[in-house]
Enzyme design. Structure first.
Site, PDB file in Angstrom:
ATOM      1  CE  LYS A 159      -4.300   1.313   2.296  1.00 40.73           C
ATOM      2  NZ  LYS A 159      -5.175   1.326   1.137  1.00 40.73           N
TER       3      LYS A 159
HETATM    4  N1  PPE Z   1      -7.716  -2.204  -2.981  1.00 42.51           N
HETATM    5  C1  PPE Z   1      -7.232  -0.928  -2.951  1.00 42.51           C
HETATM    6  C2  PPE Z   1      -6.544  -0.388  -4.150  1.00 42.51           C
HETATM    7  C3  PPE Z   1      -7.395  -0.172  -1.791  1.00 42.51           C
HETATM    8  O1  PPE Z   1      -6.926   1.069  -1.751  1.00 42.51           O
HETATM    9  C4  PPE Z   1      -8.082  -0.720  -0.689  1.00 42.51           C
HETATM   10  C5  PPE Z   1      -8.291   0.080   0.548  1.00 42.51           C
HETATM   11  C6  PPE Z   1      -8.566  -2.036  -0.774  1.00 42.51           C
HETATM   12  C7  PPE Z   1      -8.362  -2.745  -1.945  1.00 42.51           C
HETATM   13  C8  PPE Z   1      -9.249  -2.674   0.376  1.00 42.51           C
HETATM   14  O2  PPE Z   1      -8.320  -2.975   1.375  1.00 42.51           O
HETATM   15  P1  PPE Z   1      -8.719  -3.104   2.926  1.00 42.51           P
HETATM   16  O3  PPE Z   1      -8.961  -1.729   3.401  1.00 42.51           O
HETATM   17  O4  PPE Z   1      -7.540  -3.756   3.562  1.00 42.51           O
HETATM   18  O5  PPE Z   1      -9.926  -3.956   3.002  1.00 42.51           O
HETATM   19  N2  PPE Z   1      -8.419   1.472   0.352  1.00 42.51           N
HETATM   20  C9  PPE Z   1      -8.168   2.348   1.444  1.00 42.51           C
HETATM   21  C10 PPE Z   1      -7.989   3.766   0.989  1.00 42.51           C
HETATM   22  C11 PPE Z   1      -9.192   4.502   0.577  1.00 42.51           C
HETATM   23  C12 PPE Z   1      -8.870   5.958   0.311  1.00 42.51           C
HETATM   24  O6  PPE Z   1      -9.647   6.567  -0.420  1.00 42.51           O
HETATM   25  O7  PPE Z   1      -7.910   6.494   0.847  1.00 42.51           O
HETATM   26  C13 PPE Z   1      -9.190   2.163   2.557  1.00 42.51           C
HETATM   27  O8  PPE Z   1     -10.277   1.631   2.330  1.00 42.51           O
HETATM   28  O9  PPE Z   1      -8.871   2.537   3.666  1.00 42.51           O
END
Ligand code: PPE
Length: 330
Positions: A159
């Protein structure tokens, strides 16, 4: 969302006022996106605010840093306490928490090694990501002309800040064309993920999602939903997904820390199922909210009370040793 209620930030070991949490314009992270971050939610529970899957988020933060060659100068116990402190000091109940590690000011030029690693934790209330109505009615999305980058181009499992330009481009394009969110295909044209969410399809009694082979971020909500779906008695499949399967699915939904469990009602104007939140999505959504708000004790191990005594965490060893098994992405 707004930062108006956020008064305190943890930065490099100290709690400071929001307005003092600044960085110099020569910071390496600002020029080249050299940073890693997390998005974590804290929920109000009958026993006070609790952070959802804190250990899994910290585990991913350290893994992201490692894949970018960055050494975080605090251990997991210290960051766990920093996160709890930010929630407590701001007097938040439900909030979103953003730990961020980036290369600060030192030198410019692509090699960041001479730059200090700055670490900050901010938090703010962030009620719904794709709108309250989206959680109930579902959101209308588009397949993005931007593809998700392949793991041979960027560490897809990390990330990392700069990588989010890909998501920003896809989201801006979707919003400009009147959609609530973008769904990116992988380099081979299979379904990857949303700009900030993972994707699930529903067919009969089966709940289906893809995996890291399709350039997705190994995400924590997806992992939680896989367990919830199994516990509810649904069959679970993890495999390659095509656009046709999405368009003909009975239901589809996004998962993510910010988006939680958000139904998808339409894709490029084609209704998914009945074009509204489907019954399976609804059951999973209800079970998810019961878990995060501590209304279902079977998921109690996912919740970390913010009132935990710092002493229980400061050496970090127990936390670090139990994080390794917490993210079994399948
Ligand atoms: N894919 C991506 C590209 C992504 O950024 C997130 C989270 C996920 C999948 C889901 O991951 P998880 O949160 O572990 O279930 N995106 C984060 C950022 C959002 C933002 O706008 O900033 C979040 O949901 O916190």
């Amino acid at each position: 969302m707004s930062f108006a209620q956020s008064k305190w930030v943890w930065m490099n070991g100290e709690i400071i006022l929001w307005e003092n949490a600044t960085t110099h314009v020569s910071a390496h992270g600002l020029h080249y996106g050299t940073g890693v971050f997390e998005g974590v939610r804290c929920y109000e529970t009958p026993n006070g605010p609790a952070v959802f899957r804190l250990d899994a988020h910290l585990d991913r933060l350290y893994a992201s840093a490692e894949s970018c060659g960055m050494l975080i100068p605090f251990n997991a116990g210290e960051l766990a306490e920093a996160i709890c402190q930010v929630v407590r000091r701001n007097d938040f109940r439900d909030c979103y928490i953003r730990p961020l590690c980036y290369y600060g000011s030192g030198v410019l030029g692509l090699n960041p090694r001479a730059c200090p690693v700055e670490v900050a934790v901010l938090a703010w209330p962030w009620e719904t990501y794709l709108g309250a109505e989206g959680l109930e009615q579902g959101v209308s999305i588009t397949i993005s002309p931007w593809r998700k980058f392949h793991s041979s181009m960027m560490p897809t499992k990390a990330k990392a800040c700069g990588q989010y330009i890909n998501s920003v481009l896809a989201l801006r394009d979707a919003l400009d064309r009147g959609y609530a969110e973008a769904l990116l295909l992988d380099a081979d044209g299979h379904l990857a993920e949303g700009s900030g969410e993972n994707l699930f399809l529903v067919r009969g009694n089966q709940v289906i999602t893809n995996d890291e082979c399709h350039s997705i971020l190994p995400d924590i909500t997806r992992d939680s939903v896989l367990r919830i779906a199994r516990d509810l008695g649904f069959g679970v499949e993890v495999r390659t997904l095509s656009v046709t399967e999405l368009l003909t699915a009975e239901e589809a939904f996004f998962t993510g820390t910010a988006a939680e469990v958000t139904p998808i009602s339409e894709v490029d104007g084609t209704k998914i199922g009945g074009g509204a939140r489907g019954p399976v999505t609804h059951r999973i959504q209800k079970a998810f909210f019961a878990a995060v708000q501590s209304r279902d004790s079977s998921y109690a191990d996912w919740l970390h009370p913010v009132s935990s005594q710092p002493d229980a965490l400061t050496n970090g060893s127990s936390l670090v040793s139990n994080v390794a098994h917490v993210i079994p992405i399948q």
